[in-house]
Write a protein that holds these residues in place. Structure first.
Motif, PDB file in Angstrom:
ATOM      1  N   PHE A  44     -25.268  22.035  -6.037  1.00 23.88           N
ATOM      2  CA  PHE A  44     -25.869  23.292  -6.495  1.00 23.88           C
ATOM      3  C   PHE A  44     -25.919  23.328  -8.023  1.00 23.88           C
ATOM      4  O   PHE A  44     -26.934  23.678  -8.618  1.00 23.88           O
ATOM      5  N   ASN A  45     -24.815  22.949  -8.642  1.00 25.96           N
ATOM      6  CA  ASN A  45     -24.704  23.048 -10.098  1.00 25.96           C
ATOM      7  C   ASN A  45     -25.372  21.894 -10.842  1.00 25.96           C
ATOM      8  O   ASN A  45     -25.524  21.953 -12.057  1.00 25.96           O
ATOM      9  N   GLY A  46     -25.714  20.847 -10.123  1.00 25.64           N
ATOM     10  CA  GLY A  46     -26.231  19.659 -10.796  1.00 25.64           C
ATOM     11  C   GLY A  46     -25.118  18.918 -11.516  1.00 25.64           C
ATOM     12  O   GLY A  46     -25.340  18.285 -12.551  1.00 25.64           O
ATOM     13  N   ALA A  47     -23.901  18.979 -10.954  1.00 25.00           N
ATOM     14  CA  ALA A  47     -22.769  18.217 -11.501  1.00 25.00           C
ATOM     15  C   ALA A  47     -22.523  17.017 -10.597  1.00 25.00           C
ATOM     16  O   ALA A  47     -22.870  17.035  -9.418  1.00 25.00           O
ATOM     17  N   LYS A  48     -21.923  15.978 -11.153  1.00 23.55           N
ATOM     18  CA  LYS A  48     -21.649  14.795 -10.329  1.00 23.55           C
ATOM     19  C   LYS A  48     -20.519  15.050  -9.344  1.00 23.55           C
ATOM     20  O   LYS A  48     -20.592  14.642  -8.197  1.00 23.55           O
ATOM     21  N   TYR A  49     -19.456  15.711  -9.834  1.00 20.89           N
ATOM     22  CA  TYR A  49     -18.261  15.883  -9.000  1.00 20.89           C
ATOM     23  C   TYR A  49     -17.776  17.324  -9.014  1.00 20.89           C
ATOM     24  O   TYR A  49     -17.972  18.041 -10.007  1.00 20.89           O
ATOM     25  N   ALA A  50     -17.112  17.700  -7.934  1.00 24.48           N
ATOM     26  CA  ALA A  50     -16.427  18.992  -7.888  1.00 24.48           C
ATOM     27  C   ALA A  50     -15.106  18.806  -7.149  1.00 24.48           C
ATOM     28  O   ALA A  50     -15.041  18.056  -6.171  1.00 24.48           O
ATOM     29  N   VAL A  51     -14.070  19.475  -7.634  1.00 28.37           N
ATOM     30  CA  VAL A  51     -12.740  19.378  -7.027  1.00 28.37           C
ATOM     31  C   VAL A  51     -12.243  20.792  -6.724  1.00 28.37           C
ATOM     32  O   VAL A  51     -12.097  21.613  -7.633  1.00 28.37           O
ATOM     33  N   GLY A  52     -11.981  21.052  -5.443  1.00 22.32           N
ATOM     34  CA  GLY A  52     -11.516  22.377  -5.028  1.00 22.32           C
ATOM     35  C   GLY A  52     -10.032  22.548  -5.297  1.00 22.32           C
ATOM     36  O   GLY A  52      -9.235  21.660  -4.985  1.00 22.32           O
ATOM     37  N   VAL A  53      -9.675  23.676  -5.871  1.00 22.93           N
ATOM     38  CA  VAL A  53      -8.269  23.961  -6.181  1.00 22.93           C
ATOM     39  C   VAL A  53      -7.901  25.368  -5.697  1.00 22.93           C
ATOM     40  O   VAL A  53      -8.741  26.081  -5.147  1.00 22.93           O
ATOM     41  N   ALA A  54      -6.631  25.735  -5.905  1.00 28.27           N
ATOM     42  CA  ALA A  54      -6.098  26.951  -5.279  1.00 28.27           C
ATOM     43  C   ALA A  54      -6.659  28.248  -5.845  1.00 28.27           C
ATOM     44  O   ALA A  54      -6.717  29.259  -5.151  1.00 28.27           O
ATOM     45  N   THR A 159     -23.725  30.545 -11.311  1.00 28.75           N
ATOM     46  CA  THR A 159     -25.198  30.737 -11.218  1.00 28.75           C
ATOM     47  C   THR A 159     -25.860  31.098 -12.557  1.00 28.75           C
ATOM     48  O   THR A 159     -27.080  31.169 -12.620  1.00 28.75           O
ATOM     49  N   ALA A 160     -25.079  31.323 -13.607  1.00 25.79           N
ATOM     50  CA  ALA A 160     -25.703  31.590 -14.910  1.00 25.79           C
ATOM     51  C   ALA A 160     -26.218  30.269 -15.489  1.00 25.79           C
ATOM     52  O   ALA A 160     -25.653  29.204 -15.235  1.00 25.79           O
ATOM     53  N   LYS A 161     -27.324  30.358 -16.246  1.00 36.12           N
ATOM     54  CA  LYS A 161     -27.932  29.144 -16.788  1.00 36.12           C
ATOM     55  C   LYS A 161     -28.158  29.258 -18.292  1.00 36.12           C
ATOM     56  O   LYS A 161     -28.320  30.362 -18.820  1.00 36.12           O
ATOM     57  N   TYR A 162     -28.227  28.101 -18.928  1.00 36.08           N
ATOM     58  CA  TYR A 162     -28.425  28.027 -20.376  1.00 36.08           C
ATOM     59  C   TYR A 162     -29.436  26.913 -20.660  1.00 36.08           C
ATOM     60  O   TYR A 162     -29.369  25.844 -20.059  1.00 36.08           O
ATOM     61  N   LYS A 163     -30.345  27.183 -21.588  1.00 34.72           N
ATOM     62  CA  LYS A 163     -31.376  26.193 -21.920  1.00 34.72           C
ATOM     63  C   LYS A 163     -30.855  25.305 -23.040  1.00 34.72           C
ATOM     64  O   LYS A 163     -31.035  25.615 -24.226  1.00 34.72           O
ATOM     65  N   LEU A 164     -30.188  24.238 -22.654  1.00 39.27           N
ATOM     66  CA  LEU A 164     -29.523  23.367 -23.633  1.00 39.27           C
ATOM     67  C   LEU A 164     -30.562  22.648 -24.498  1.00 39.27           C
ATOM     68  O   LEU A 164     -31.521  22.071 -23.977  1.00 39.27           O
ATOM     69  N   GLY A 165     -30.350  22.705 -25.803  1.00 38.83           N
ATOM     70  CA  GLY A 165     -31.282  22.057 -26.723  1.00 38.83           C
ATOM     71  C   GLY A 165     -32.666  22.690 -26.669  1.00 38.83           C
ATOM     72  O   GLY A 165     -33.654  22.078 -27.075  1.00 38.83           O
ATOM     73  N   GLY A 166     -32.736  23.908 -26.159  1.00 40.07           N
ATOM     74  CA  GLY A 166     -34.006  24.636 -26.130  1.00 40.07           C
ATOM     75  C   GLY A 166     -34.969  24.198 -25.043  1.00 40.07           C
ATOM     76  O   GLY A 166     -36.073  24.742 -24.931  1.00 40.07           O
ATOM     77  N   ASN A 167     -34.610  23.206 -24.206  1.00 40.03           N
ATOM     78  CA  ASN A 167     -35.585  22.815 -23.179  1.00 40.03           C
ATOM     79  C   ASN A 167     -35.012  22.402 -21.832  1.00 40.03           C
ATOM     80  O   ASN A 167     -35.746  22.205 -20.883  1.00 40.03           O
ATOM     81  N   ASP A 168     -33.682  22.301 -21.755  1.00 37.00           N
ATOM     82  CA  ASP A 168     -33.107  21.725 -20.542  1.00 37.00           C
ATOM     83  C   ASP A 168     -32.214  22.762 -19.859  1.00 37.00           C
ATOM     84  O   ASP A 168     -31.086  22.981 -20.272  1.00 37.00           O
ATOM     85  N   TRP A 169     -32.735  23.424 -18.815  1.00 38.60           N
ATOM     86  CA  TRP A 169     -31.934  24.453 -18.129  1.00 38.60           C
ATOM     87  C   TRP A 169     -30.744  23.819 -17.429  1.00 38.60           C
ATOM     88  O   TRP A 169     -30.901  22.952 -16.586  1.00 38.60           O
ATOM     89  N   LYS A 170     -29.551  24.284 -17.787  1.00 38.57           N
ATOM     90  CA  LYS A 170     -28.317  23.763 -17.185  1.00 38.57           C
ATOM     91  C   LYS A 170     -27.517  24.939 -16.650  1.00 38.57           C
ATOM     92  O   LYS A 170     -27.452  25.989 -17.301  1.00 38.57           O
ATOM     93  N   TYR A 171     -26.872  24.724 -15.520  1.00 40.57           N
ATOM     94  CA  TYR A 171     -25.920  25.732 -15.065  1.00 40.57           C
ATOM     95  C   TYR A 171     -24.700  25.706 -15.978  1.00 40.57           C
ATOM     96  O   TYR A 171     -24.297  24.633 -16.452  1.00 40.57           O
ATOM     97  N   THR A 172     -24.115  26.871 -16.228  1.00 46.16           N
ATOM     98  CA  THR A 172     -22.868  26.894 -16.992  1.00 46.16           C
ATOM     99  C   THR A 172     -21.840  26.053 -16.233  1.00 46.16           C
ATOM    100  O   THR A 172     -21.835  26.024 -15.005  1.00 46.16           O
ATOM    101  N   GLY A 173     -21.030  25.359 -16.985  1.00 45.98           N
ATOM    102  CA  GLY A 173     -20.023  24.503 -16.373  1.00 45.98           C
ATOM    103  C   GLY A 173     -20.442  23.044 -16.290  1.00 45.98           C
ATOM    104  O   GLY A 173     -19.641  22.190 -15.923  1.00 45.98           O
TER     105      GLY A 173
END
Ligand SMILES: *Cc1c(COP(=O)(O)O)cnc(C)c1O
Length: 373
Positions: A44-54, A159-173
């Motif tokens: 969902f986030n476009g991240a390579k990995y996610a680790v679930g914690v408590a 679910t919040a997003k940021y346009k990194l470098g003015g052109n690349d929408w990335k999810y926060t995190g």
């Protein structure tokens, strides 16, 4: 502030079936549902990995440790956040260094953060407060320039997003080295109990996190280091998988509610900014008044009319006893903001009628009109 049950009927059958399924398998600790949800969350986030914690606090603590923070290392962060952001720096034996905030977004001010950099600074820990992305372009630039790690506290910004470098929408995190998330019930993706997640694109950090959450072991009873007991519950993972499918719609509903609030309130208070390069997730809807007297008056009026409201956060962290030893004199922007903000109820099912009652009450409070009831 949040009607926890309003969204339940829609997902009830699916959630209850998924919980029963876990009960029947009894795979409570690191069952396959955890792995499945981690994959879905990363994707969902476009991240390579996610680790679930408590929980979200452990997400921060483990991310800080996995990013290599050691005794005495300084981590620059915002004082205008929940204490989990900074207590976890101390728990990792680092030193939280508070920089002032931006008066318009209430997020860490990158310029003041730069002034706080010393030879001991090892990381920057921005918080995307209320769901408004921090100024990641400037923060990433600072990190590169000074060779710092970046840990994003996304407890309020899933679910919040940021346009990194003015052109690349990335999810926060997904812009820093790690993103940390909370599934505390009142967050945008809330579990039926506690839960948390860390995202990263770094395979080494990922492997470290997987060991850290499970007593430092990569293989059962083999411990190259000490770790923690901080695993995401299988039951919670099963529930979160189902809720994740709805999150797009729920974020849209939050944004629509925020627009209605804005329309009704923009002439009497500072409403949340929505700059071109940001997409807000509205975990909280927060307005700011001209002065403390007005804020307090409105708050009293809302409470007298039994309308939920809250101040996130009434005492900035550098003003708390827990941080008296840091000897911080003043962070003036932050002190002004803590005295003038007020958050209103926010959840996807909030109706137009409820919004009208709430905003009318805010207006009445300002104009000193006696309560209707
Ligand atoms: C909620 C929250 C946390 C902590 O999350 P828990 O799951 O409650 O441990 C950390 N940082 C911020 C900004 C939060 O809002």
């Amino acid at each position: 502030m949040v009607d926890m049950l309003a969204g339940y009927p829609e997902i009830k059958d699916e959630v209850e079936a998924s919980v029963k399924n876990v009960f029947n398998k009894a795979n409570f600790i690191l069952g396959e549902e955890v792995n499945k949800f981690e994959k879905e969350f990363a994707s969902f986030n476009g991240a390579k990995y996610a680790v679930g914690v408590a929980n979200g606090t452990d997400a921060l603590r483990l991310a800080i440790i996995a990013c290599g923070i050691k005794k005495g290392d300084e981590v620059i962060t915002t004082p205008f956040t929940f204490i989990a952001t900074s207590e976890t720096i101390s728990q990792a034996q680092g030193v939280p260094v508070f920089a002032d905030i931006n008066p318009a977004t209430y997020n860490l001010d990158p310029e003041d953060a730069e002034r706080k950099i010393t030879s001991k600074t090892k990381a920057i820990l921005p918080v995307h407060l209320y769901g408004h992305p921090a100024e990641m372009d400037k923060i990433m630039e600072l990190a590169q320039k000074h060779n710092l790690k970046v840990i994003e506290d996304c407890a309020q910004s899933f679910t919040a997003k940021y346009k990194l470098g003015g052109n690349d929408w990335k999810y926060t995190g997904t812009m820093g080295n790690c993103g940390t998330y909370s599934f505390f019930p009142a967050k945008n993706l809330g579990a039926f109990g506690d839960g948390g997640m860390i995202t990263t694109n770094d395979e080494n950090i990922y492997n470290e996190l997987k060991a850290l959450r499970n007593h430092g072991s990569k293989e059962q009873y083999i411990h190259d280091m000490e770790g923690y007991n901080s695993r995401l519950d299988t039951v919670q993972a099963a529930i979160l998988s189902i809720k994740l499918k709805h999150i797009g719609k729920w974020t849209e509903q939050r944004n629509n509610i925020a627009e209605k609030y804005n329309l009704a309130l923009k002439n009497i208070a500072n409403v949340p900014l929505t700059p071109e390069n940001c997409k807000h997730s509205f975990n909280y809807y927060t307005i700011k008044f001209a002065d403390r007297e007005t804020r307090d008056k409105v708050q009293k009026h809302l409470s007298a009319n039994e309308i939920a409201n809250n101040i996130y956060y009434p005492i900035a962290l550098h003003r708390q006893k827990a941080y008296a030893h840091l000897g911080i004199k003043s962070l003036p922007v932050c002190e002004n903001v803590q005295n003038t903000v007020l958050s209103l109820p926010m959840y996807p099912e909030l109706s137009d009628e409820q919004i009208k009652i709430i905003t009318d009450c805010v207006k009445e409070g300002i104009h000193d009109i006696a309560a209707k009831k």
